[in-house]
Design a protein around this motif. Structure first.
Motif, mmCIF file in Angstrom:
data_model
loop_
_atom_site.group_PDB
_atom_site.id
_atom_site.type_symbol
_atom_site.label_atom_id
_atom_site.label_comp_id
_atom_site.label_asym_id
_atom_site.label_seq_id
_atom_site.Cartn_x
_atom_site.Cartn_y
_atom_site.Cartn_z
ATOM 1 N N VAL B 131 0.860 -1.185 0.000
ATOM 2 C CA VAL B 131 0.000 0.000 0.000
ATOM 3 C C VAL B 131 0.897 1.236 0.000
ATOM 4 O O VAL B 131 1.670 1.432 0.933
ATOM 5 N N LYS B 134 -0.621 5.809 2.916
ATOM 6 C CA LYS B 134 -1.362 5.321 4.077
ATOM 7 C C LYS B 134 -2.613 6.138 4.345
ATOM 8 O O LYS B 134 -3.248 6.004 5.372
ATOM 9 N N SER B 183 -5.017 3.066 -2.688
ATOM 10 C CA SER B 183 -4.599 2.419 -1.431
ATOM 11 C C SER B 183 -5.633 1.387 -1.003
ATOM 12 O O SER B 183 -5.289 0.287 -0.567
#
Lengths: 252, 199
Positions: B131, B134, B183
């Motif tokens: 990812v 964040k 993400s």
């Protein structure tokens, strides 16, 4: 203590035929087709998308719900839908079609209990109260029916009441600034954002990236809504966010 | 064989984005209106739409059966309200929760509520592998306050709260991965891979 990043929200005006009004977008397939445009804005880094149904007819509503459904399947940031929502069932239809939030304006002013009913069933995070405000002397008055009808309601008082009734967010449009491209109404936005404890989206008047910086520097607005600055290919969302970052505004 | 996911439809809210996102990750998704069908599922997703009591209305009759499925280790993801209903109870509504996660759902301790927008998740969990950003999307007024050691990710908004929990093969997220752009898609792809490993 960490606060949220400021949100940039492109707004698309959807007309009866299910296209976006007056857009001259470069380098984009399906120009004017809302699902494609929304996905493009997500790719550029838009934090949310707003669809405004400006047809407000039965045919337009059906078209809009179909468009919302197609958009939700390819858009992975939140989508707010507004314009002509008459009550809880309309809100349910929009949410089921694929909206994440629904904005209400006229029905909220005429039947404030609608705000509470919607918040109880769908959660207050879904319920956006849109306020169209116009300056009169030292205060602002609320307008309904797409800005065509004046009420006797004070905009600041209405924002406070909407919050108490269950609104999760205020979408605040300055009718004086709207369409001018001269910048947001800083005084109005500051006043509302300082008075309520729910997020406030500033709307109306954005013509340049500097205007977005200004509204974030001078008010406690959480998000800035803009249309023409993005639609006419003047700036991408990424460019605006880069500019904000350079100037010390936290963005995603 | 791709994992088959039952997506609980409580009768309100946008399920298109989460369904499509999971399908894009290679899962087969069945949107189920009959909550009983969740008991037969290979993998369960409780989506993040609605309010606490309204959501629990449909789940209450099979509450114990669902909890025993989760305890048996069926992979599960609860998003936002879909995670909150797994706790014992909530300050948001009078209905009891599923009671799979020990603890209460409490109102956020923050000056501005709902917590609405993009915030970061501090975690070292495997579902965050790859990812890039964040930043995830949040839209909530309440959060889980676990009474057991299940918190694997935290988020700071005026004060810290649990934004990612895990118990057995059940994950709960306070953020909306299906609304968290790239993400979120990576997180969901990791969850689908995790669910496949559980089979």
């Amino acid at each position: 203590m960490r606060l949220l990043t400021k949100r940039i929200i492109p707004c698309l005006d959807v007309v009866e035929e299910g296209v976006v009004k007056g857009v001259k977008f470069k380098n984009l397939r399906g120009v004017g087709y809302p699902p494609d445009m929304a996905a493009e804005y997500e790719r550029q880094g838009a934090d949310e998308i707003v669809f405004l149904d400006i047809s407000a007819s039965v045919k337009g509503r059906k078209t809009l719900l179909d468009i919302v459904k197609k958009t939700a399947e390819k858009l992975f940031v939140p989508l707010t839908v507004g314009g002509g929502i008459r009550g809880k069932e309309d809100m349910r239809d929009a949410l089921t079609a694929g909206a994440d939030k629904v904005s209400i304006n006229t029905v909220a002013v005429q039947h404030p209990e609608t705000i509470t009913a919607c918040a109880e069933d769908f959660g207050r995070q879904c319920v956006v109260v849109a306020i169209d405000a116009k300056r009169e002397g030292g205060s602002w008055v609320v307008y309904t029916h797409g800005g065509r009808r004046r009420t006797s309601v004070d905009a600041i008082e209405w924002a406070v009441r909407a919050q108490a009734l269950g609104a999760g967010e205020i979408l605040l449009t300055s009718m004086d600034a709207d369409g001018t491209q001269d910048g947001y109404d800083i005084e109005l936005t500051a006043k509302v954002a300082d008075t309520v404890n729910i997020p406030v989206i500033a709307s109306g008047g954005c013509g340049r990236p500097e205007h977005i910086l200004e509204v974030f520097e001078r008010t406690n607005a959480d998000a800035a809504l803009a249309a023409s600055i993005f639609h006419y290919g003047q700036h991408t969302v990424a460019e605006v966010k880069g500019y904000l970052k350079e100037n010390g505004v936290e963005v995603r | 064989m791709p994992v088959s996911i039952a997506l609980a439809d409580y009768g309100v809210g946008n399920l298109h984005s989460i369904r499509k996102a999971l399908e894009n990750c290679g899962a087969r998704v069945a949107v189920v209106e009959d909550m009983g069908a969740l008991l037969e599922a290979e993998c369960i997703v409780f989506p993040g739409v609605g309010a606490f009591s309204k959501t629990m209305e449909k789940l209450l009759p099979i509450r114990e059966d669902i909890v025993s499925r989760l305890a048996d280790g069926v992979p599960c993801l609860g998003i936002c309200i879909g995670m909150q209903i797994m706790f014992d109870r909530s300050e948001e509504g009078s209905s009891p929760g599923l009671g799979f996660l020990e603890g209460d759902v409490v109102r956020l301790k923050a000056k501005k509520i709902p917590h609405m927008g993009w915030n970061t998740v501090e975690t070292a969990d495997g579902l965050f592998e790859g990812v890039e950003s964040k930043h995830f999307y949040f839209a909530h007024s309440y959060c889980g306050d676990p009474a057991e050691d299940i918190v694997i990710g935290r988020t700071d908004y005026y004060s810290e709260f649990a934004s990612l929990v895990k118990k057995g093969n059940t994950y709960g997220t306070q953020f909306h991965p299906e609304k968290s752009s790239f993400s979120g898609m990576k997180f969901l792809a990791n969850f689908v891979a995790f669910a496949e490993e559980c089979l």
